[in-house]
Design an enzyme around this catalytic site. Sequence first.
Site, PDB file in Angstrom:
ATOM      1  N   GLU A   1       5.300 -61.006 -24.224  1.00 25.11           N
ATOM      2  CA  GLU A   1       6.070 -61.302 -25.429  1.00 25.11           C
ATOM      3  C   GLU A   1       5.443 -62.455 -26.236  1.00 25.11           C
ATOM      4  OE1 GLU A   1       8.585 -59.672 -26.892  1.00 25.11           O
ATOM      5  OE2 GLU A   1       8.411 -61.170 -28.474  1.00 25.11           O
TER       6      GLU A   1
ATOM      7  N   THR B   1       8.588 -56.275 -31.700  1.00 31.33           N
ATOM      8  CA  THR B   1       8.330 -55.692 -30.381  1.00 31.33           C
ATOM      9  C   THR B   1       8.320 -54.166 -30.427  1.00 31.33           C
ATOM     10  OG1 THR B   1       9.274 -57.533 -29.117  1.00 31.33           O
ATOM     11  CG2 THR B   1       9.265 -55.410 -28.038  1.00 31.33           C
TER      12      THR B   1
ATOM     13  N   HIS C   1       9.792 -66.005 -25.998  1.00 30.89           N
ATOM     14  CA  HIS C   1      10.249 -65.532 -27.309  1.00 30.89           C
ATOM     15  C   HIS C   1      10.858 -66.711 -28.060  1.00 30.89           C
ATOM     16  CE1 HIS C   1      12.534 -63.441 -30.379  1.00 30.89           C
ATOM     17  NE2 HIS C   1      11.989 -62.286 -30.029  1.00 30.89           N
TER      18      HIS C   1
ATOM     19  N   ASP D   1       2.276 -58.755 -27.934  1.00 27.01           N
ATOM     20  CA  ASP D   1       2.827 -57.803 -28.916  1.00 27.01           C
ATOM     21  C   ASP D   1       2.681 -58.284 -30.359  1.00 27.01           C
ATOM     22  OD1 ASP D   1       4.851 -59.762 -28.539  1.00 27.01           O
ATOM     23  OD2 ASP D   1       6.481 -58.320 -28.792  1.00 27.01           O
ATOM     24  N   HIS D   2       2.785 -59.602 -30.582  1.00 22.36           N
ATOM     25  CA  HIS D   2       2.665 -60.155 -31.940  1.00 22.36           C
ATOM     26  C   HIS D   2       2.642 -61.666 -31.830  1.00 22.36           C
ATOM     27  CE1 HIS D   2       6.928 -60.993 -31.457  1.00 22.36           C
ATOM     28  NE2 HIS D   2       7.142 -59.711 -31.207  1.00 22.36           N
TER      29      HIS D   2
HETATM   30  C1  GP9 Z   1      14.242 -57.690 -27.248  1.00 19.20           C
HETATM   31  C2  GP9 Z   1      12.821 -58.172 -27.188  1.00 19.20           C
HETATM   32  C3  GP9 Z   1      12.442 -59.018 -28.390  1.00 19.20           C
HETATM   33  O1  GP9 Z   1      14.653 -56.820 -26.264  1.00 19.20           O
HETATM   34  O2  GP9 Z   1      11.958 -57.141 -26.922  1.00 19.20           O
HETATM   35  O3  GP9 Z   1      12.098 -58.314 -29.522  1.00 19.20           O
HETATM   36  P1  GP9 Z   1      11.366 -58.989 -30.798  1.00 19.20           P
HETATM   37  O4  GP9 Z   1      12.344 -59.988 -31.406  1.00 19.20           O
HETATM   38  O5  GP9 Z   1      10.124 -59.678 -30.332  1.00 19.20           O
HETATM   39  O6  GP9 Z   1      11.066 -57.859 -31.701  1.00 19.20           O
HETATM   40 MN    MN Z   2       8.282 -59.237 -29.447  1.00 16.05          MN
END
Ligand code: GP9
Ligand code: MN
Length: 433
Positions: free
Chosen positions: A38, A82, A199, A260-261
């Site tokens: 993440e 995500t 996150h 992912d980003h």
């Molecule tokens: C939520 C997690 C976060 O289940 O995958 O998503 P994001 O905010 O990074 O799109």
């Molecule tokens: Mn994400």
Amino acid sequence: KKSELTDILKFVHKHYAKPNQVYYGKAKGKNVIILHLESFQQFMIDKKVDGREVTPFLNHLYHSQSTYSFDNFFHQVGQGKTSDAENMLETSTYGLPQGSLFAQLGNDNTFQGAPSILRQKAGYSSAVFHGNVASFWNRNNTYKNLGYQYFFDASYYDTSGDKSLGFGLKDKLLFNDSVKYLQRLQQPFYVKYLTVTNHFPFSLDKEDEDDGFKAPDTGDKAVDNYFRTAHYLDESIKEFYSYLHKTGLDKKSIIVLYGDHYGISNSENTDLAKVLGKNPSDWNDFDNAQLQRVPLMFNMPGTKGGFIDHTYGGEIDVLPTLLHLLGISNKQYIQFGTDLLSKQHDTVVAFRNEDWVSDKYTCLSGVVYDNKTGQELHPNKKLQAKINNMQAKVKLELSLSDSLNQKNLLRFYHPKGLKPIDPEKYNYANGLS
Ligand code: GP9
Ligand code: MN
């Protein structure tokens, strides 16, 4: 509709990159474990604070003889964050120009993605492990249409009290508590772990902090805390590897790790600049674009021949690369990415807003930068024509992907040996019997 599908097929066939025979089938028959890191950015790799590595275990994997690593790999997500990354990795089609594809089209669209291709071509079972509620990003519905057999969402784990924080079960607990399910899956399996602890706003309970680790002091809380949760993520991956080793699954698997980003947004990058040894007052759009690099590693424990590859690519390219490593051709599928290891790989990386990066240039709202110097270029006629071609390719590719998805055109496309998915077959509430 028919003619639109014909245009898409024309592009995809012309764009196709044939596998590199050196790597084709290198991971044939192995379990596939996708570790979704993440918000994890490439600049964290090998980064030290006060002489101490932030992510020693990931650094070790990155440099390992058993890993194919990429250091010019970019995320390409839009507003679906995500879920856009997931969509690109599963299907090699882009997310949507606005919103999340999972949320908007996940209920009804036809997908021809990784879980279904691997099941039908090579007998793989499939599962996702995630410590958040199943409905987040409409995953519960989308995964059924992707053909995922099992979805171990938050309801499978004890998430009470301090076991979860922010977006769900803490990463160390997710890995620990999921191994019992992983071990029972029929092999070979294709599984994905979605971590959450790293996150925004990067909170960490005191009990999960490593007292020996010192985060930087930039004056920006989010930036400082990002180092703390990244360090925690690193420890959780290390622990997961020790479970894999204990069960003997490590040597039977290819582990794909990717960010992912971004975690640090453009508005915070000037605070990050200090930690990166850059001058915040010189910071510009070019620098922001370069920070969209995220890690990509294909790790096969127990093997040799690893390297760090400088090829330019993005999330759209992961599925073609993975399929070829597994010895499965992607030629008959509609995929917009190309195998990163192929000599014919397309090195022009499209961002969702039609900006792009190539091995030589970065083009942001029509302004061209030289990757080597970071300086704005004023192209002569010949170079401008080349730039225009690359920009046109980016626009075409994104728009073809959008019409494929927005008009649900895959329901009219029937690659040989790939049966459509029946989402009714999956009932995640029952999970494994
Ligand atoms: C939520 C997690 C976060 O289940 O995958 O998503 P994001 O905010 O990074 O799109
Ligand atoms: Mn994400």
